[in-house]
Each structure stands twice: as structure tokens, then as C-alpha cells.
Design an enzyme around this catalytic site. Structure first.
Site, PDB file in Angstrom:
ATOM      1  N   HIS A  48       4.783  55.760 -24.484  1.00 37.35           N
ATOM      2  CA  HIS A  48       4.198  54.800 -23.553  1.00 37.35           C
ATOM      3  C   HIS A  48       3.910  53.441 -24.181  1.00 37.35           C
ATOM      4  CE1 HIS A  48       3.171  53.559 -19.647  1.00 37.35           C
ATOM      5  NE2 HIS A  48       2.141  52.933 -20.153  1.00 37.35           N
ATOM      6  N   HIS A  67      12.186  53.395 -11.041  1.00 36.17           N
ATOM      7  CA  HIS A  67      10.999  52.705 -11.555  1.00 36.17           C
ATOM      8  C   HIS A  67      11.293  51.939 -12.840  1.00 36.17           C
ATOM      9  CE1 HIS A  67       6.997  51.927 -13.057  1.00 36.17           C
ATOM     10  NE2 HIS A  67       7.267  52.623 -14.142  1.00 36.17           N
ATOM     11  N   PHE A  68      11.872  52.630 -13.836  1.00 37.16           N
ATOM     12  CA  PHE A  68      11.927  51.914 -15.119  1.00 37.16           C
ATOM     13  C   PHE A  68      13.073  50.907 -15.186  1.00 37.16           C
ATOM     14  CE2 PHE A  68      13.918  56.017 -16.631  1.00 37.16           C
ATOM     15  CZ  PHE A  68      15.155  55.509 -16.938  1.00 37.16           C
ATOM     16  N   HIS A  69      13.974  50.937 -14.196  1.00 38.76           N
ATOM     17  CA  HIS A  69      14.922  49.822 -14.160  1.00 38.76           C
ATOM     18  C   HIS A  69      14.268  48.555 -13.603  1.00 38.76           C
ATOM     19  CE1 HIS A  69      18.003  52.772 -15.196  1.00 38.76           C
ATOM     20  NE2 HIS A  69      18.726  51.738 -15.559  1.00 38.76           N
ATOM     21  N   TYR A 119       5.014  48.875 -23.751  1.00 35.91           N
ATOM     22  CA  TYR A 119       4.339  47.582 -23.946  1.00 35.91           C
ATOM     23  C   TYR A 119       4.969  46.797 -25.083  1.00 35.91           C
ATOM     24  CZ  TYR A 119       1.435  49.632 -20.536  1.00 35.91           C
ATOM     25  OH  TYR A 119       1.046  50.223 -19.370  1.00 35.91           O
ATOM     26  N   ARG A 144      16.485  63.301 -11.562  1.00 34.71           N
ATOM     27  CA  ARG A 144      17.125  62.243 -12.324  1.00 34.71           C
ATOM     28  C   ARG A 144      18.148  62.857 -13.270  1.00 34.71           C
ATOM     29  NH1 ARG A 144      12.544  60.816 -16.926  1.00 34.71           N
ATOM     30  NH2 ARG A 144      14.105  59.362 -17.667  1.00 34.71           N
ATOM     31  N   ARG A 145      19.013  62.041 -13.845  1.00 31.29           N
ATOM     32  CA  ARG A 145      19.932  62.444 -14.906  1.00 31.29           C
ATOM     33  C   ARG A 145      20.807  63.637 -14.533  1.00 31.29           C
ATOM     34  NH1 ARG A 145      15.528  62.558 -19.854  1.00 31.29           N
ATOM     35  NH2 ARG A 145      15.836  60.446 -20.553  1.00 31.29           N
TER      36      ARG A 145
END
Lengths: 544, 46, 158
Positions: A219, A370-372, A223, A433-434
Site C-alpha cells: 500500500h 480502480h488502479f488504472h 503513495y 480480475r486477471r
């Protein structure tokens, strides 16, 4: 300042080119996945190629492109804000070669099909040792970079006692501190668990312990990607947009809050894991909500800086200033669109973080959607925009194919909206996913995902076109750009004059200590309890 | 006109409007998913 | 620190948003016991077939509901068809015999990781009778996308 004319840029450029090339290879891998998801019957389409390309895409984008770009930006910030070359240059070059060597080892193991473990590499999936050793060397190289950036600050500080670091450097120091704290987790996972196990020195590994260490790192890694983008939003964007930074002290506060809150939140990636008591997951969930705060503040401060820019150009009324912003400038367009996408990404993140509600989205297509928006837009699109601004300033060459650079951020935006929104929806509908193929033997439930997987594939095509434009501009500029007089690298001035005295928010040692204390509160007991529990190791498997 | 009367140092009303709107959408969307998707699907207890 | 008025307003609002989210999670999580699966129990992953807890993967019905004992294995679930009664609490007890798998009953909140060496356990109620798709949602090798099973929720006998 006369010193500003001398700093060498080769170090930053060397890192930047590795980042750009890694991005290019990773983008090609993404195209294969997009077409695969659309279930087109292409001759080279196979499960082996699909999962290999997911591994290569994730590793090259999330770990290699980001890390090398951040190292390049870190050196630029350290040199150009302080007006002096970074110290320990031989060591800095050593770090570059260590990181590059590690990257090549990892990429070779992936492309030869011996490390199809995805970039999360959860054991007991077992890759070739070169995968783990290479990735560890990449981190070791980045540690050397972090050391050199901190030393730049320390050496400067001796000659400027009592002065605060320039804001861009403040943000970079926060990035380095977050990275040092974060990488303890992955270093422990690699050195104590995965490397000895992959070399055959140990027979088994505890998969849950590995997951805890991975997400201790995983995580704050987010950042590490985001803070350098925030550095650009706060200190470059207002300048290029023709305005001023709305508040310097609040920006400093934001970076300090990230130092403190980035790490003690990792269990929110493991809400659905067995072996971790619910009470500790709840504690991490609450801290995770806390970390929304600095991003909420960032949204306001950066937007207000843009409003300042518009009003300095004569805008009146409530929203006319938006029209006065230079939307045709590649850096401004990239950052503004990345902020818009991140606004949606932050909303999705607040859903992921919500403890029990994580069951709705965990390991579904929602997550890749989300993470794209976060690392794939807030970070990657900002970095591309930054590259348009930085490359001419480092090489002394004019940006070539300027029209492509103007169009590219918009293509990315359209592609990402199509890709990401469709994946959020199929995720809510339960698509994992994946997965190479989403038909599940003709299941009616799975059939309902089909239209949206097609939309996602179209989004992928837009993104690939956008990536190709970016690469053409970079290569065109780097190899054939017209030589011009060097343009200055300038940082945004704050609206209110900066206080000449360093204050509480400039005390990095103190805030690092607070962060370490909070990490101990969040992790020491769960890890201790885990190590004292009767656990059973797993032998390795390589089903690829 | 001094620096403090300049239009760009006035309160950023456009920003407060946009970010406030974002906050409203953020909260509404979050509670919508919490109540209409998560809780409606039925809870899970450990 | 001198914070501009409008930003101060937003910072208070942002704080209120965060507290509202935390309050909702606490009310339903602690008050309503809606928590993610967080069972702590270990098992030797190489001995799952011999372990009395998993030697007979099946559904056991009792007066209060049902208990499902199942495991994930490259690339399928055992049992591959799970029949449970509607409207009654069903407790799942699961593990993995090889790599890490996921277990998601599509359209429900039944979602957990199956980590080798650990027993995943949670309890839920299926109100709607019918056939549900179960998928593995953690990459487990080249057959990952083939790993699925069926849940049949049956109307309780009158």
C-alpha cells in the site's frame, strides 16, 4: 543564481530513458490483454501468453516505469530546487546500474516464461530465482537513489540553517521516507522467504506471512507512485498554467500526513484473507479512511491554484477560469485529465477500503478498473505530461511531433474512461480480475459481462494508440529534436510569501519517528502473534 | 490596486463550488453502494 | 498555520465525510457483526486429504442450517456442486491443497481467499433460491479462468 547553469542532467536522463522504454514494452503487453479480453480469435492467443503478458505489464508498469521515472524526477528536483549537483555521483550511478541490472534479470525471467507469477508474486506460486533477485536489486538501486536525495538536502541544509526545503524537494523527501519505510516489508519477504525458497535453500514458505509482508509494502507503494505526481501538481502545474500555488503550508502538511499514514493500512488489501483477526483489519480500515484526508485537501489546493491562474488571466464569474487554462499544453492537459480520472479513482478507493463492503469488489474486475485510474492515470498520465515538460529542458531539444503530444492526453482519457468504467461495472457483476477467458463454460451469469468486456477492449485500443503517440514524441524529441537554447526549470511560487523559517512541518526526523511508531502499533502485535502461532509451510508450485 | 485587492487573491469560489459538488457526489455514491449493493446482498459474519 | 477560509470550510467537510464513513462501518461492522471473513485456524496444506477436518468435503445439514466443507485445488473446487437451503445460515469451511485460490459466489458477498495452510470460514444466508456461479478470483496458474463450481440454493422442504 549562477549555479543553476551547471548541473549535469545525464543522471536524470539515463533514468528517464529506462522508464520510457519500460513503458513502451509494457504498453505492447497491455494491447495483447485487451484483445484477449475481447475474446477475438487471434492466432497467438493462448492462456500462457496472456498470463505472461499480465506479469510483464504489471511488473514493467507498476515497478519499473514508475521507479525509474521517480528516480529521474527525484534527481531533477534535488538538483534544480537547490541549484547544485547532487553529491555522491559515483554512488548514484552505481544505484542506476544495480537497478537496471536487476530489472533486466527480472524481465528476462518473465519473458522466458519462468516467472508467470504476476507482479504480486504470491507464494506458493514459485518463479525462477532471477525474478526475485532482480526485483530486489531494483529496490536496492532505489535505496541508493533515496540516500543520495536525502544527502543532497543534508549537505544543502548545512549551508542554509533554519531554512525550509523548497516545496518540490519537501515532497520528494516525503516520497523517499515513505519508500524506505515501505520497502522494509518487501525486502524482508524477499530475503527471508522467497529468495532462499526459490534457490532451494528452504523447502517451504508460509504464504500468509508472505502476504502480510507484501501488503505492508504494497500500500505505501501506492503513495510512492502518487507523491511524485503530487509534487508535479503542486509545484509545476500552477507555474505552467500561469498561476501561483494557493497554499504552500497546506501542501507541506499533505506530504507529512502521507509520511505518517501511508504504511499502517496494509491489511485493507487483506480483508478477505484468513489468518488475520477482524479487529486488526478494522483498525487498518479506520486509518485507511484517514488517508483520504490529504488527498481531499490536495484536490482543493490544486484546483484553487488553477483558479488563481485563470483569474490572473482576467477570468470573472464562477467557472470562467476553467476556460482560460491552457488545455492545449501537453503538461497541463495531462495533469488536469489525470486529476479528473483520479477523482473517480479516489471514490472507488473509499469503497475498497470500507471493511466488510470490500467483499463486493475484492479481486473482481473492479480492482483493475480502480488502479488504472490511480497508478494508471493519476501517476502514469501525470508522468507522461511531466516528460513532455522535462525532456526538452534536460536535452536542450525542442519537443517534436507537438500535435501528437497535444492529442495524447485526451486519447488516454477517453481510453481510460471506456476501460475503467466498464471494468468497475463488470466487477460489481462479479467478474474476477486477471482471467484469460470470461466464458465459464457458457454460464448465463458470465454471458452478461460480454458487452462490457468489449467496451473495455476498445478502451485498451485507445490507450495503446495514446501510448504509441507518447513514445513517438519521446523518441522523436530525444533523437531528432531541434537544438534550442536551454529552457529553465521553474517552480510555482506560493500566493502568500513563503516563511523563511523552517517549522514543525519541516522536521523530517520527527515525522519519520511518528510514522515508525504508528507502524509498530499497527503491525508489531499481529506479526508477533502470527510468528508465535503454529503454522505450516507450503512447497512451491509453478503451474505455468 | 494592491496585491490584496487583485481578483486572483479573492476567495476561490469556483473551487469551493466544484470541490463541494465532488464531495456531495462522493458521499452519495459511497452510501448508495453501501446500502443498495453491499447491505442488500446480505451480510457475511466471520 | 494560516488556512484560507474556503479551504478551511472544505477541510471540515472532508473530515465530516471521513467520520461518516467510519461511523457507518462501525455501526454495521461492530453493531451488526458484518465483518470480512477473518477466521484464524491453520492446517498442514500437504495433508489436507488426510486431515479429519477436510477428509470428507461435503455439505452437512442440520436443524439450524448447513455447514459446507470444501477445498480449492488447481483448477477446481471440491465439491464441484454445493447444495444449500435458502433462508438459513450456511457456514463455509474451506482451504487450499496447493497454491492460493479465491472463492467468490457471484452476486453475493461470499468472497474469501483460500490460502494454503489456513482455514477460511464465514457464515451467510442465501435468501434467493437458484443456481449461482462460484469462481476462483485469485490467479492460480494457467487454468485459473477454468476454475469454477456451482452453488444451488434450494427452497427448504415444507
Amino acid at each position: 543564481m549562477s549555479e543553476r547553469a551547471v548541473p549535469s542532467t545525464r543522471l536524470a536522463l539515463a533514468h528517464l530513458w529506462v522508464a520510457i522504454l519500460a513503458f513502451g514494452v509494457a504498453a505492447a503487453m497491455a494491447l495483447m490483454q485487451a484483445l484477449s479480453r475481447a475474446a477475438l480469435d487471434l492466432p497467438w492467443r493462448s492462456a500462457r501468453m496472456y498470463y505472461l503478458s499480465v506479469t510483464a505489464h504489471g511488473t514493467l508498469m507498476a515497478l519499473v516505469f514508475t521507479t525509474f521515472f521517480i528516480m529521474a524526477l527525484g534527481y531533477v528536483v534535488a538538483e534544480r530546487t537547490l541549484g547544485r549537483p547532487v553529491p555522491h555521483r559515483a554512488l548514484a550511478w552505481t544505484g542506476y546500474w544495480v537497478a537496471l541490472g536487476g530489472t533486466l534479470a527480472t524481465v528476462a525471467s518473465i519473458l522466458s516464461g519462468k516467472a508467470t507469477v504476476l507482479y504480486t508474486f504470491y507464494p506458493p506460486l514459485k518463479a525462477h530465482p532471477a525474478f526475485y533477485i532482480g526485483a530486489t536489486l531494483l529496490v536496492v538501486g532505489s535505496w541508493i537513489w533515496g540516500f543520495v536525495v536525502i544527502r543532497s538536502y543534508v549537505v544543502w541544509k548545512r549551508g542554509a540553517p533554519g531554512q525550509p526545503a523548497p516545496l518540490a524537494l519537501h515532497g520528494m523527501l516525503a516520497t523517499v521516507i515513505v519508500w524506505f519505510i515501505a520497502t522494509i516489508g518487501v525486502a524482508a519477504e524477499m530475503l527471508f522467504l522467497l529468495i532462499p525458497w526459490s534457490l532451494g535453500l528452504t523447502k517451504t514458505v508460509d504464504p500468509e506471512l508472505a502476504r502480510m509482508l507484501f501488503w505492508y509494502f504494497g500500500h505505501p507503494l501506492v503513495y510512492f507512485w502518487l507523491l511524485p505526481a503530487y509534487v508535479v501538481w503542486y509545484t509545476v502545474l500552477p507555474k505552467v498554467a500561469g498561476g501561483k500555488l494557493f497554499s504552500d503550508p497546506l501542501a507541506r502538511l499533505v506530504f507529512i500526513l502521507f509520511i505518517v499514514l501511508s504504511t499502517p493500512v496494509g491489511f485493507h488489501h487483506q480483508f478477505m484473507d484468513p489468518g488475520i483477526p477482524a479487529s486488526w483489519k478494522l483498525f487498518h480500515a479506520i486509518l485507511t479512511f484517514g488517508i483520504l484526508f490529504p488527498s481531499f485537501v490536495t484536490a482543493f489546493t490544486v484546483t484553487a491554484s488553477l483558479e488563481v491562474a485563470g483569474r490572473m488571466k482576467g477570468a470573472t464569474g464562477l467557472l470562467d477560469w476553467l476556460k482560460r487554462l491552457p488545455w492545449g499544453d501537453p503538461l497541463v492537459a495531462s495533469v488536469l485529465l489525470s486529476m479528473l480520472l483520479f477523482a473517480v479513482g479516489g471514490f472507488g478507493g473509499a469503497i475498497n477500503a470500507a471493511y466488510g463492503m470490500n467483499a463486493v469488489v475484492h479481486n473482481t474486475a473492479w480492482i483493475q478498473g480502480h488502479f488504472h485510474l490511480t497508478v494508471g492515470s493519476a501517476t502514469a498520465l501525470t508522468f507522461m505530461g511531466t516528460a513532455y515538460w522535462l525532456l526538452p529542458r534536460l536535452t536542450g531539444r525542442e519537443l517534436e511531433l507537438g500535435l501528437l503530444a497535444k492529442v495524447q492526453p485526451y486519447l488516454w482519457f477517453i481510453g481510460m474512461v471506456l476501460f475503467s468504467i466498464s471494468n468497475h461495472i463488470t466487477g460489481l457483476m462479479g467478474m474476477p480480475r486477471r482471467i484469460f477467458d470470461a466464458s465459464y463454460g457458457g454460464s448465463a451469469v458470465a454471458h452478461a459481462w460480454r458487452g462490457l468486456t468489449g467496451v473495455s477492449a476498445v478502451g485498451g485500443l485507445f490507450l495503446f494508440a495514446s501510448s504509441a503517440f507518447f513514445l513517438l514524441v519521446m523518441l522523436g524529441t530525444g533523437l531528432a529534436g531541434k537544438r534550442i537554447a536551454p529552457q529553465p526549470i521553474e517552480w510555482a511560487e506560493p500566493l502568500e510569501p513563503l516563511s523563511p523559517r523552517a517549522g514543525l512541518l519541516d522536521r523530517y526526523g520527527l515525522w519519520t519517528a511518528v510514522a515508525v511508531l504508528l507502524v509498530l502499533v499497527a503491525y508489531a502485535y499481529p506479526l508477533w502473534a502470527h510468528l508465535h502461532m503454529q503454522t505450516y509451510g507450503s512447497p512451491g508450485y509453478s503451474p505455468f | 490596486m494592491t496585491e490584496h485587492d487583485a481578483p486572483h487573491t479573492a476567495h476561490p469560489k469556483g473551487t469551493l463550488f466544484l470541490i463541494g459538488l465532488y464531495g456531495v457526489l462522493f458521499v452519495t455514491g459511497w452510501f448508495a453502494v453501501y446500502l443498495l449493493v453491499y447491505l442488500r446482498r446480505g451480510g457475511v459474519t466471520p | 498555520m494560516n488556512v484560507p477560509l474556503y479551504e478551511k470550510i472544505w477541510m471540515w467537510a472532508a473530515g465530516a465525510i471521513i467520520i461518516a464513513f467510519i461511523a457507518m462501518v462501525l455501526v454495521t461492522g461492530v453493531g451488526g457483526a458484518l465483518q470480512p471473513p477473518s477466521h484464524v485456524e491453520t492446517i498442514d496444506p500437504t495433508q489436507v486429504f488426510k486431515d479429519p477436518r477436510f477428509a470428507h468435503p461435503a455439505v452437512t445439514l442440520d436443524t439450524n442450517g448447513a455447514t459446507v466443507v470444501a477445498f480449492g485445488m488447481m483448477f477446481g473446487f471440491t465439491p464441484a456442486v454445493i447444495r444449500v437451503p435458502a433462508g438459513k445460515p450456511v457456514t463455509f469451511r474451506m482451504t487450499s491443497t496447493d497454491v492460493t485460490h479465491g472463492f467468490l459466489i457471484v452476486g453475493t458477498n461470499a468472497n474469501t481467499m483460500l490460502v494454503p495452510g489456513y482455514v477460511s470460514q464465514f457464515t451467510t444466508v442465501f435468501r434467493q433460491p437458484g443456481e449461482y456461479l462460484i469462481v476462483c478470483n485469485e490467479y492460480c496458474g494457467l487454468g485459473h479462468h477454468l476454475m469454477s463450481a456451482k452453488l444451488i440454493v434450494e427452497q427448504a422442504a415444507p
